[in-house]
Scaffold this motif. Structure first.
Motif, PDB file in Angstrom:
ATOM      1  N   TYR A  66       0.835  -1.202   0.000  1.00  0.00           N
ATOM      2  CA  TYR A  66       0.000   0.000   0.000  1.00  0.00           C
ATOM      3  C   TYR A  66       0.867   1.249   0.000  1.00  0.00           C
ATOM      4  CZ  TYR A  66      -3.287   3.572   1.527  1.00  0.00           C
ATOM      5  OH  TYR A  66      -4.044   4.714   1.620  1.00  0.00           O
ATOM      6  N   SER A  67       0.508   2.211  -0.848  1.00  0.00           N
ATOM      7  CA  SER A  67       1.187   3.501  -0.915  1.00  0.00           C
ATOM      8  C   SER A  67       0.260   4.582  -0.384  1.00  0.00           C
ATOM      9  CB  SER A  67       1.587   3.822  -2.361  1.00  0.00           C
ATOM     10  OG  SER A  67       2.017   5.174  -2.469  1.00  0.00           O
ATOM     11  N   GLN A  70      -0.018   7.634  -2.906  1.00  0.00           N
ATOM     12  CA  GLN A  70      -0.807   7.342  -4.103  1.00  0.00           C
ATOM     13  C   GLN A  70      -2.204   6.858  -3.777  1.00  0.00           C
ATOM     14  OE1 GLN A  70       1.769   4.459  -6.068  1.00  0.00           O
ATOM     15  NE2 GLN A  70       2.593   6.035  -7.404  1.00  0.00           N
ATOM     16  N   GLN A  71      -2.469   6.550  -2.494  1.00  0.00           N
ATOM     17  CA  GLN A  71      -3.761   5.968  -2.096  1.00  0.00           C
ATOM     18  C   GLN A  71      -4.067   4.755  -2.976  1.00  0.00           C
ATOM     19  OE1 GLN A  71      -6.380   7.417   0.411  1.00  0.00           O
ATOM     20  NE2 GLN A  71      -4.278   7.662   1.112  1.00  0.00           N
ATOM     21  N   ARG A  72      -3.089   3.852  -3.026  1.00  0.00           N
ATOM     22  CA  ARG A  72      -3.217   2.693  -3.910  1.00  0.00           C
ATOM     23  C   ARG A  72      -2.723   1.438  -3.217  1.00  0.00           C
ATOM     24  NH1 ARG A  72      -0.420   1.577  -9.841  1.00  0.00           N
ATOM     25  NH2 ARG A  72       1.281   0.685  -8.631  1.00  0.00           N
ATOM     26  N   SER A  74      -1.579  -2.426  -4.035  1.00  0.00           N
ATOM     27  CA  SER A  74      -1.155  -3.339  -5.100  1.00  0.00           C
ATOM     28  C   SER A  74      -1.209  -4.768  -4.594  1.00  0.00           C
ATOM     29  CB  SER A  74       0.273  -3.007  -5.555  1.00  0.00           C
ATOM     30  OG  SER A  74       0.331  -1.703  -6.109  1.00  0.00           O
ATOM     31  N   PRO A  85      -3.411  -3.371  -9.332  1.00  0.00           N
ATOM     32  CA  PRO A  85      -3.544  -2.135  -8.561  1.00  0.00           C
ATOM     33  C   PRO A  85      -5.002  -1.836  -8.223  1.00  0.00           C
ATOM     34  CG  PRO A  85      -3.191  -1.628 -10.884  1.00  0.00           C
ATOM     35  CD  PRO A  85      -3.138  -3.121 -10.764  1.00  0.00           C
ATOM     36  N   ASP A  87      -7.170   1.362  -6.701  1.00  0.00           N
ATOM     37  CA  ASP A  87      -7.178   2.758  -6.263  1.00  0.00           C
ATOM     38  C   ASP A  87      -8.600   3.295  -6.326  1.00  0.00           C
ATOM     39  OD1 ASP A  87      -7.645   3.055  -8.992  1.00  0.00           O
ATOM     40  OD2 ASP A  87      -5.624   3.779  -9.433  1.00  0.00           O
ATOM     41  N   GLU A  88      -8.771   4.606  -6.128  1.00  0.00           N
ATOM     42  CA  GLU A  88     -10.111   5.197  -6.092  1.00  0.00           C
ATOM     43  C   GLU A  88     -10.855   4.985  -7.402  1.00  0.00           C
ATOM     44  OE1 GLU A  88     -13.435   7.057  -4.577  1.00  0.00           O
ATOM     45  OE2 GLU A  88     -11.618   6.386  -3.539  1.00  0.00           O
ATOM     46  N   GLN A  89     -10.138   5.058  -8.507  1.00  0.00           N
ATOM     47  CA  GLN A  89     -10.768   4.835  -9.809  1.00  0.00           C
ATOM     48  C   GLN A  89     -11.307   3.414  -9.925  1.00  0.00           C
ATOM     49  OE1 GLN A  89      -8.193   5.708 -13.102  1.00  0.00           O
ATOM     50  NE2 GLN A  89      -9.683   5.088 -14.651  1.00  0.00           N
ATOM     51  N   GLN A  90     -10.519   2.440  -9.444  1.00  0.00           N
ATOM     52  CA  GLN A  90     -10.957   1.051  -9.476  1.00  0.00           C
ATOM     53  C   GLN A  90     -12.141   0.830  -8.550  1.00  0.00           C
ATOM     54  OE1 GLN A  90      -9.878  -1.363 -11.428  1.00  0.00           O
ATOM     55  NE2 GLN A  90      -8.227  -0.231 -12.416  1.00  0.00           N
TER      56      GLN A  90
END
Length: 276
Positions: A66-67, A70-72, A74, A85, A87-90
């Motif tokens: 987790y980053s 990047q709020q991501r 993996s 990955p 993230d918010e988009q996913q």
């Protein structure tokens, strides 16, 4: 504990907490998939805004990285050499898929409740035996509220003082957790901020996919993260028959390698999707 593992949100820092000079922590947990099983070691490493869970869910080939910046998150599969990955988009993508599919599942759930046992068995077999019609039937019911109940009991886990709490959904205790102040684990402010960021992110994902997940037996309780503070050092999942647990073994003070806190090179990137 695989998909039934509960992630418990954490936050609130003591005003008297004095940070160490360098942000670098490692917590070692013992994960048991069921009560009485031998268990496997679950290291959690934190450094410079990154958090790595080695051998996630007891699978030595699976890591979570987790980053915070990047709020991501993996999902790294070393067996297949892939990185997925999240993230918010996913999360938004999964949420849209869930919303589109939920009316169909609710209709199927309502009809499933009326089936005779032999008809139910036939339909479950047609669905590959992986989807319970009982879970589909539960879709039509409103979700039960989940609350954190403080038991007033203090104890020690791996020499760390913690406070016991219960996660209660309706009238059923879904989980028990023992929470310790971050300073008791010698966590820096930066490392604690990374932990909090991860569980805020996980809570957002769980909230957006909660309805869909429950159809497949994944219990993700709705929690108000402001109700508890500190770091969970012991967690017991009581929502099913297996009753797995995650318990702190020790706090490791040795340094964390920079190379461990990076995504591996040469791996294929896969997109997160509810459908295969």
């Amino acid at each position: 504990m695989n998909t039934r593992t509960l992630l418990f949100p954490i936050f609130l820092i003591s005003s008297a907490w004095q940070p160490a000079a360098q942000a670098e922590s490692m917590l070692e947990f013992l994960m048991q998939e069921s009560a009485g099983s031998s268990g496997t070691t679950q290291p959690v490493m934190i450094k410079n805004g990154m958090l790595l869970v080695k051998g996630a869910g007891g699978d030595k080939h699976l890591d979570l990285l987790y980053s915070r910046s990047q709020q991501r998150l993996s999902i790294i599969d070393h067996r297949r050499k892939t990185i997925m990955p999240v993230d918010e988009q996913q999360v938004k993508k999964i949420s849209r898929q869930t919303e589109d599919f939920m009316p169909l599942l609710q209709g199927l759930g309502a009809q499933a409740a009326k089936l005779k046992p032999e008809q139910r068995a036939k339909w479950e077999q047609m669905l590959g035996g992986k989807i319970s019609l009982d879970h589909l039937a539960d879709t039509a019911k409103p979700p039960k509220p989940t609350n954190i109940v403080r038991t007033g009991i203090d104890k020690q886990v791996a020499g760390v003082q913690c406070e016991e709490m219960s996660v209660v959904q309706g009238k059923k205790t879904m989980a028990e957790v023992c929470v310790a102040p971050p300073e008791k684990l010698n966590l820096t402010k930066d490392d604690y901020a990374t932990i909090r960021s991860l569980f805020d992110f996980s809570g957002n994902l769980a909230a957006k996919t909660h309805g869909f997940a429950e159809h497949f037996g994944i219990k993700i309780p709705h929690l108000n993260v402001k109700e508890i503070g500190g770091v969970p050092v012991e967690m017991r999942d009581l929502s099913g028959s297996r009753q797995g647990s995650l318990t702190l073994n020790r706090v490791v003070t040795s340094s964390v390698s920079d190379d461990l806190m990076k995504e591996p090179t040469g791996y294929k990137t896969e997109s997160l999707s509810l459908w295969k």
